[in-house]
Design an enzyme around this catalytic site. Structure first.
Site, PDB file in Angstrom:
ATOM      1  N   ARG A 272       7.707  -0.111  -4.328  1.00 18.38           N
ATOM      2  CA  ARG A 272       6.615   0.846  -4.522  1.00 18.38           C
ATOM      3  C   ARG A 272       6.843   1.708  -5.760  1.00 18.38           C
ATOM      4  NH1 ARG A 272       4.677   1.204   1.108  1.00 18.38           N
ATOM      5  NH2 ARG A 272       2.914   2.613   1.316  1.00 18.38           N
TER       6      ARG A 272
ATOM      7  N   ARG B  36      -2.861   6.777  13.024  1.00 18.81           N
ATOM      8  CA  ARG B  36      -1.589   7.058  12.367  1.00 18.81           C
ATOM      9  C   ARG B  36      -1.646   8.454  11.766  1.00 18.81           C
ATOM     10  NH1 ARG B  36       0.205   2.158   8.420  1.00 18.81           N
ATOM     11  NH2 ARG B  36       0.752   3.916   7.103  1.00 18.81           N
TER      12      ARG B  36
ATOM     13  N   ARG C 131      -1.949   9.727  -0.349  1.00 18.56           N
ATOM     14  CA  ARG C 131      -1.286   8.416  -0.468  1.00 18.56           C
ATOM     15  C   ARG C 131      -1.894   7.604  -1.607  1.00 18.56           C
ATOM     16  NH1 ARG C 131      -2.276   6.197   5.189  1.00 18.56           N
ATOM     17  NH2 ARG C 131      -1.027   4.392   4.644  1.00 18.56           N
TER      18      ARG C 131
HETATM   19  P1  AMP Z   1       2.886   1.941   4.718  1.00 20.49           P
HETATM   20  O1  AMP Z   1       2.883   1.573   6.157  1.00 20.49           O
HETATM   21  O2  AMP Z   1       3.333   0.809   3.824  1.00 20.49           O
HETATM   22  O3  AMP Z   1       1.597   2.557   4.263  1.00 20.49           O
HETATM   23  O4  AMP Z   1       4.020   3.075   4.532  1.00 20.49           O
HETATM   24  C1  AMP Z   1       3.937   4.298   5.227  1.00 20.49           C
HETATM   25  C2  AMP Z   1       4.814   5.337   4.545  1.00 20.49           C
HETATM   26  O5  AMP Z   1       6.188   4.906   4.556  1.00 20.49           O
HETATM   27  C3  AMP Z   1       4.515   5.588   3.071  1.00 20.49           C
HETATM   28  O6  AMP Z   1       3.451   6.510   2.881  1.00 20.49           O
HETATM   29  C4  AMP Z   1       5.841   6.151   2.581  1.00 20.49           C
HETATM   30  O7  AMP Z   1       6.023   7.487   3.009  1.00 20.49           O
HETATM   31  C5  AMP Z   1       6.841   5.302   3.353  1.00 20.49           C
HETATM   32  N1  AMP Z   1       7.216   4.083   2.600  1.00 20.49           N
HETATM   33  C6  AMP Z   1       6.958   2.785   2.978  1.00 20.49           C
HETATM   34  N2  AMP Z   1       7.453   1.929   2.072  1.00 20.49           N
HETATM   35  C7  AMP Z   1       8.037   2.678   1.095  1.00 20.49           C
HETATM   36  C8  AMP Z   1       8.702   2.373  -0.114  1.00 20.49           C
HETATM   37  N3  AMP Z   1       8.888   1.095  -0.529  1.00 20.49           N
HETATM   38  N4  AMP Z   1       9.178   3.402  -0.847  1.00 20.49           N
HETATM   39  C9  AMP Z   1       9.021   4.673  -0.467  1.00 20.49           C
HETATM   40  N5  AMP Z   1       8.381   5.027   0.660  1.00 20.49           N
HETATM   41  C10 AMP Z   1       7.894   4.058   1.447  1.00 20.49           C
END
Ligand code: AMP
Length: 214
Positions: free
Chosen positions: A88, A160, A171
């Site tokens: 990311r 969520r 986000r």
């Molecule tokens: P997601 O389910 O992929 O939308 O991830 C939910 C949250 O997890 C994100 O908003 C970040 O806070 C954290 N997160 C997930 N993947 C990463 C990553 N590769 N690097 C940093 N934070 C992450």
């Protein structure tokens, strides 16, 4: 098959990942899911990650990179994996490249989902997840038969914490600033494949498979 699913939150990475996992027989590695599981279990990692995930900020790179490397070393990743939500940041992508080089491996593709912000906000804020079985639905696009109740298992649906409008907007801003530069990064390596994320999910799946190969 070693692939990265790249795209803003709400683009459909998770939905496509479920089907791609089945098609290619490789695991989905979702860093978001790993953090959510750790938060639920109250682990040290979960405690550290929670403040970031709740507010829609990125968890610091140093908490993410080793976690992913360890996961990719596990047996079920021997024949490949689908990375969902990682990398990311440019730093994470560089660390992944180093790891792959050490292993004598390379990425087959970076599947990039292109989609506009208004649609994403509508998708994210309407999304509901079953507390019991984890199945997802959407209050407008795929509403449950009974409000608040999972069609699949009868469990309670919840939103969520980071799918509220305010957090969803931050986000998307975080995505633009920290993650979107990966599009340029991967286009230079020739692995980037662009897809229209605002289309029927079956059509999108068929398109991805036609590019990744049978
Ligand atoms: P997601 O389910 O992929 O939308 O991830 C939910 C949250 O997890 C994100 O908003 C970040 O806070 C954290 N997160 C997930 N993947 C990463 C990553 N590769 N690097 C940093 N934070 C992450």
């Amino acid at each position: 098959m070693r692939a990265v699913l790249l795209g803003p939150p709400g683009a459909g990475k998770g939905t496509q990942a479920i089907r791609l996992v089945e098609k290619y027989g490789v695991p989905q590695i979702s860093t978001g899911d790993i953090f959510r599981a750790n938060i639920k279990e109250g682990t040290e990692l979960g405690k550290k990650a929670q403040e970031y995930t709740n507010s829609g900020q990125l968890v610091p790179d140093e908490l993410v990179v080793d976690l992913v490397k360890d996961r990719l070393m596990q047996d079920d990743c021997k024949n490949g994996y689908l990375l969902d939500g990682f990398p990311r940041t440019i730093f994470q992508a560089e660390e992944l490249d180093k790891f792959l080089a050490e292993q004598g491996q390379k990425l087959d593709a970076v599947v990039n989902f292109e989609i506009g912000n208004e649609i994403l906000i509508e998708r994210l804020t309407g999304r509901r997840i079953c507390k019991k079985c984890g199945a997802g639905c959407h209050v407008k696009f795929s509403p449950p038969k009974v409000e608040g109740v999972c069609d699949k298992c009868g469990g309670e649906l919840e939103q969520r914490k980071d799918d509220t409008r305010e957090t969803a907007e931050s986000r998307l801003a975080v995505y633009e600033e920290s993650t979107a530069p990966l599009i340029d990064y991967y286009s230079k390596t020739g692995t980037l494949k662009n897809f229209n994320g605002d289309q029927d999910r079956d059509k999108l799946f068929a398109e991805i498979v036609s590019v990744l190969g049978e």
